[in-house]
Write a protein that holds these residues in place. Structure first.
Motif, PDB file in Angstrom:
ATOM      1  N   ARG A  71      54.410 -22.443 -10.405  1.00  0.00           N
ATOM      2  CA  ARG A  71      53.447 -22.878 -11.425  1.00  0.00           C
ATOM      3  C   ARG A  71      54.060 -23.938 -12.329  1.00  0.00           C
ATOM      4  O   ARG A  71      53.388 -24.901 -12.729  1.00  0.00           O
ATOM      5  N   ARG A  75      52.712 -27.627 -13.218  1.00  0.00           N
ATOM      6  CA  ARG A  75      52.409 -27.951 -14.605  1.00  0.00           C
ATOM      7  C   ARG A  75      53.381 -28.960 -15.213  1.00  0.00           C
ATOM      8  O   ARG A  75      53.343 -29.223 -16.410  1.00  0.00           O
ATOM      9  N   MET A 231      41.530 -28.414 -12.225  1.00  0.00           N
ATOM     10  CA  MET A 231      42.844 -27.983 -12.704  1.00  0.00           C
ATOM     11  C   MET A 231      43.388 -28.902 -13.786  1.00  0.00           C
ATOM     12  O   MET A 231      43.829 -28.436 -14.843  1.00  0.00           O
ATOM     13  N   ASP A 235      41.157 -28.408 -16.945  1.00  0.00           N
ATOM     14  CA  ASP A 235      42.069 -27.314 -17.285  1.00  0.00           C
ATOM     15  C   ASP A 235      41.332 -25.973 -17.273  1.00  0.00           C
ATOM     16  O   ASP A 235      41.432 -25.167 -18.209  1.00  0.00           O
ATOM     17  N   TRP A 240      43.088 -21.861 -12.727  1.00  0.00           N
ATOM     18  CA  TRP A 240      44.512 -21.589 -12.865  1.00  0.00           C
ATOM     19  C   TRP A 240      44.811 -20.113 -12.654  1.00  0.00           C
ATOM     20  O   TRP A 240      45.874 -19.741 -12.126  1.00  0.00           O
ATOM     21  N   ASP A 244      47.392 -18.678  -9.968  1.00  0.00           N
ATOM     22  CA  ASP A 244      48.427 -17.696 -10.293  1.00  0.00           C
ATOM     23  C   ASP A 244      48.373 -16.502  -9.336  1.00  0.00           C
ATOM     24  O   ASP A 244      49.408 -16.006  -8.882  1.00  0.00           O
TER      25      ASP A 244
END
Length: 523
Positions: A71, A75, A231, A235, A240, A244
């Protein structure tokens, strides 16, 4: 013949320091020549792929650490869209319902997917034409959504249904004979729904058809771009969250194999630095026979790397020793090959001095972990190189086993009569050159030789393509004779072409166990 040094040196034996001081610089020279060969031959990109493969074979992280590791890469400030794209394709393939449930919540956005002129007819027909020819209960995908919505909302949309026949069908008629939907002009109908029935695209019927994620297969590129927008532009928390979940549940090996290939060299270095911070298995708990044990040791003890080059080199000599030998046989690498032969010869001569290897091991106690693994890894490749070149007969291998205390027994051998029969058949096939069978055999042999010449650095190496193959019948023996060895608890039959790599790796694991156990005891 080279010694494998499988007997643990006496704890009080510091060895011959003079010979060790001669060998260690030679090992560094060998590493320099090998690396120069890798770079000049253009094999560095393949070396990076092989390192990624070794990373994928490491002991998995905890689900939480694994999720955080990948992740953080997604990010990072300099977003790697190719990495995100690779991940999304994994999600679509392995967990389509995860992505489908997100699309179902945003079903209205799919109106543009079918409205868009690019690929519009194909998309419509593939998704909405799956009507059942039987009783109508097995309409699928968009066809099911269309029929259900049309019945429930017939007062606002039935007139938008276009039929192929001379006249349309009434709701009552289609209700009793659902297969009449086969006469629907799907393309014109969906185009009408795009234009005049916006309620359909937000309906529960259409959303339900998206949940299994099968729609993703209509245009993977389109949906990858759609999710990347969700994404990074929007956001979206639920997207997300799904990412995860996938990162936590997927296997570490699968994630590495699919995602690391999309990283640039600098990004891979950042990944390994991050991995080293979450990887802290003690050496005594590691499986030192594992092909990635050296990497686990380096990452557990070294938390930062100035360059990835040393890791690429180490992985080549430890895990791709046979491919490296093949590279040395290339005509363009003759100068490097001669240098390697000279250096290896000097190392072997210096190693023949009693206590030389004990001194090398003792010297490893005072240097950093990466250098320890580099020296031992290069020495194990010397073992691989020498065995590949010098051990060509059954007698030479069994002499090596006995000399180094390796217990063995033959396994999977052909009888002498069977071996003679095979050779006799080959000889007879060569006598009658005019027979069709002989011509076919000669062509097949010619193709085989041509394939051997054409095989490249990145090709898999089989028994038939080994580096030091003899043409006196020994090659057939190498493919029919195998041994069970005490080195792996007699668990695997080893043939001649595979023995150099196996014994080199076994030596490395034994040596590392000695060194790092001694380091732990000294601490």
């Amino acid at each position: 013949m080279i010694h494998l040094f499988l007997s643990k040196p006496n704890a009080n034996d510091k060895g011959d320091s003079d010979s060790a001081e001669a060998i260690i610089p030679l090992l560094h020279q060998l590493g320099t020549v090998i690396w120069s060969t890798i770079v000049s031959s253009g094999a560095k990109s393949e070396a990076r792929l092989w390192l990624c493969k070794s990373v994928s074979l490491m002991t998995p992280l905890s689900p939480r650490d694994q999720r955080d590791l990948f992740r953080n890469m997604l990010r990072s400030k300099s977003v790697n869209l190719e990495l995100a794209s690779q991940l999304l394709q994994m999600v679509f393939e392995k967990r389509p319902r995860l992505a489908g449930s997100i699309l179902a919540k945003r079903s209205h956005t799919l109106e543009n997917f079918f409205k868009d002129n690019a690929g519009n007819p194909r998309r419509i027909l593939k998704w909405f034409s799956n009507f059942d020819a039987g009783g109508g209960s097995d309409h699928k995908n968009g066809a099911k959504a269309l029929s259900q919505f049309a019945f429930v909302n017939r007062d606002i949309c039935w007139e938008e249904l276009e039929w192929k026949g001379k006249h349309g069908q009434s709701p009552a008629m289609v209700a009793t004979k659902p297969h009449y939907f086969l006469d629907l002009d799907v393309l014109r109908t969906v185009e009408n729904f795009v234009e005049y029935v916006p309620e359909f695209w937000s309906s529960s019927e259409f959303a339900e058809s998206l949940k299994d994620g099968e729609i993703l297969s209509l245009d993977t590129k389109y949906f990858v771009e759609l999710f990347i927008g969700l994404m990074y532009k929007d956001d979206s928390r639920d997207v997300w969250g799904a990412v995860d979940d996938f990162l936590r549940d997927a296997s570490f090996s699968s994630l590495c194999n699919h995602l690391l290939i999309s990283l640039q060299e600098s990004e891979l270095l950042i990944f390994l630095r991050s991995l080293s911070k979450s990887f802290s298995s003690p050496v005594e708990n590691m499986e030192l026979g594992n092909s990635s044990c050296w990497l686990e040791i380096v990452l557990s003890k070294c938390k930062d790397f100035a360059s990835i080059d040393q890791l690429l080199l180490l992985n080549m000599v430890v895990n791709q020793g046979r491919q490296l030998l093949r590279l040395m046989q290339d005509e363009e690498c003759q100068e490097e090959k001669e240098k390697v032969e000279d250096i290896v010869s000097q190392i072997v001569n210096a190693s023949s001095i009693s206590g030389s290897f004990a001194a090398i091991l003792d010297g490893c106690l005072g240097i950093r972990t990466l250098d320890v693994v580099k020296l031992l890894g290069l020495y194990s490749w010397v073992i691989h190189y020498v065995l590949s070149k010098e051990c060509q007969t059954l007698e030479s291998w069994e002499s090596l086993f006995i000399r180094n205390g390796i217990t063995f027994r033959k396994s999977g051998t052909y009888s002498i009569l069977e071996y003679d029969r095979i050779k006799q058949e080959e000889n007879w096939s060569r006598l009658d050159n005019k027979s069709p069978g002989a011509i076919h055999s000669k062509k097949k042999e010619k193709r085989r030789k041509k394939r051997r010449r054409a095989v490249g650095f990145n090709d898999d190496v089989s028994d038939d393509d080994d580096l030091f193959v003899r043409d006196d019948g020994q090659d057939m023996q190498s493919r029919t004779i195998s041994w069970l060895l005490s080195t792996d608890g007699f668990s695997t039959p080893w043939t001649m072409p595979d023995l150099p790599e196996h014994l080199a790796k076994h030596c490395l694991s034994v040596w590392m166990k000695w060194v790092f156990t001694k380091q732990t005891d000294a601490a």
